[in-house]
Every structure is written in structure tokens, then in C-alpha cells.
Write an enzyme that holds these catalytic residues in place. Sequence first.
Site, mmCIF file in Angstrom:
data_model
loop_
_atom_site.group_PDB
_atom_site.id
_atom_site.type_symbol
_atom_site.label_atom_id
_atom_site.label_comp_id
_atom_site.label_asym_id
_atom_site.label_seq_id
_atom_site.Cartn_x
_atom_site.Cartn_y
_atom_site.Cartn_z
ATOM 1 N N ARG A 140 0.824 -1.218 0.000
ATOM 2 C CA ARG A 140 0.000 0.000 0.000
ATOM 3 C C ARG A 140 0.853 1.260 0.000
ATOM 4 O O ARG A 140 0.488 2.253 -0.625
ATOM 5 C CB ARG A 140 -0.927 0.008 1.225
ATOM 6 C CG ARG A 140 -2.149 -0.861 1.037
ATOM 7 C CD ARG A 140 -3.231 -0.118 0.296
ATOM 8 N NE ARG A 140 -4.250 -1.012 -0.224
ATOM 9 C CZ ARG A 140 -5.404 -0.607 -0.718
ATOM 10 N NH1 ARG A 140 -5.703 0.654 -0.774
ATOM 11 N NH2 ARG A 140 -6.276 -1.470 -1.200
ATOM 12 N N HIS A 192 -20.297 12.849 -0.151
ATOM 13 C CA HIS A 192 -20.855 11.673 0.533
ATOM 14 C C HIS A 192 -22.375 11.711 0.405
ATOM 15 O O HIS A 192 -22.988 12.760 0.636
ATOM 16 C CB HIS A 192 -20.447 11.663 2.010
ATOM 17 C CG HIS A 192 -20.940 10.451 2.732
ATOM 18 N ND1 HIS A 192 -20.334 9.217 2.607
ATOM 19 C CD2 HIS A 192 -22.004 10.264 3.554
ATOM 20 C CE1 HIS A 192 -21.000 8.328 3.333
ATOM 21 N NE2 HIS A 192 -22.021 8.934 3.914
ATOM 22 N N ASN A 209 -14.541 15.625 -0.539
ATOM 23 C CA ASN A 209 -15.251 14.388 -0.847
ATOM 24 C C ASN A 209 -16.748 14.668 -0.894
ATOM 25 O O ASN A 209 -17.245 15.530 -0.179
ATOM 26 C CB ASN A 209 -14.961 13.343 0.241
ATOM 27 C CG ASN A 209 -15.666 12.025 -0.014
ATOM 28 O OD1 ASN A 209 -15.579 11.458 -1.093
ATOM 29 N ND2 ASN A 209 -16.384 11.526 0.987
#
Length: 208
Positions: free
Chosen positions: A66, A110, A108
Site C-alpha cells: 500500500r 458523501h 469528498n
Amino acid sequence: MLRLGILVSGGGTNLQAILDALDQGVITNAAVSVVISNNSGAYALKRAEDRGIPAVCISPKCYDNREEFHKALLAELQKKQVDLVVLAGYLVAVPPMIVEAYPNRIINIHPSLIPSFCGTGFYGLRVHEGVLNRGVKITGATVHFVDTGTDTGPIILQKAVEVQQGDTPEVLQRRVMEEAEWKILPEAIDLIANGKVSVQDGKVQISR
């Protein structure tokens, strides 16, 4: 001119809303520098290519771990000199490494009214399933800055959407996109691009 980096995982309907808003002058003083997806088959990449926008797939599957994936993603954003990172249906957790590189410069969308139906496990249709299972009458969408938590950053804009009798998760998802997401995400980008958003004591202040 605010340079946008749009991160996507799927079809890119929110990306399309941003592109349409740029065309229509709803978003001013901004341009998309790159569209990045973790999914090579994401239709959002084709939307970008069709517009002549650099479209890049950076998938965790292509890296040993990752950390290498996160480094590659950060390097691409920096290479394209991105000013604002927009998560538009991006289903990969953004690591602290990138949050710290872009403090209050990652937003973001949502599909609920935060703090309801958000946090770990609430994404995609699961949000709308949760809304319907609880029987709430009003849902909506939220644009917020991204911090190191999950859906915990300062809220920029919210818009309510009525839940109707007989709604399925799919029908409600579509209504929330059309009535809220596709409106407040471009609006938030325009406000940021024109210097009208600041964060004070963990809360967003908007000057109109």
C-alpha cells in the site's frame, strides 16, 4: 486558476457533473488537470479521455504494498501540480501521507447528511440501504474536506433530499445524485476556486 485532480472508481457521474459545470460557467477559475482511477475499467477514465484530459489508472494491484501505491498516487498529483483533490466516488481510503500533503485541499462527496449514515462501511448503495432501513424521511448529500478520519472532516455544503414511499436503494441513490450531489459538488469547487472558503477552528466559513 485552480488545478483539479479528480479521483474516481467507477462510472464517473460526479466527474461528468463537474465537467458540465465547467462548460456552463457554474464553476469558474478552475480546470481539471488529471483524472485518476484505481480501476482500469472505470468508465470515468473514458469520460476524461474523450475530453482530452489526462486519464491515469493507479491501482493498488500494481504495487507490492500500500505504501508504494500511495507514493505513486501522491507523485502523480504533484506531477500534475494539482491544487485541489476531488474524491468523486473514489472507493479507496486516502492515507495520512496524502491528507498531510494537501491539508484542507481534498474534498469528498458523501451521499447522506453527515453525521448520519457515514463512516466505515457506509459507501455506495449501503448508505441508501441504511437510510431506508432506518425509515428516515430526509436524506441528502454532503461535501466535506477530508482529514485522517472517515467522513469526519469539516463540512462545506449539504443539501437535503426527500425520501419517498416505495423508494428502493437504487431509486433513492439516483434522486440523491440528481437533486444534491451533482449540484453541491460543483458549487463547492467554485467557492474554493474563488477563494470563498476557509476553515476556522475545524469549521468551514463561506464568504458569499
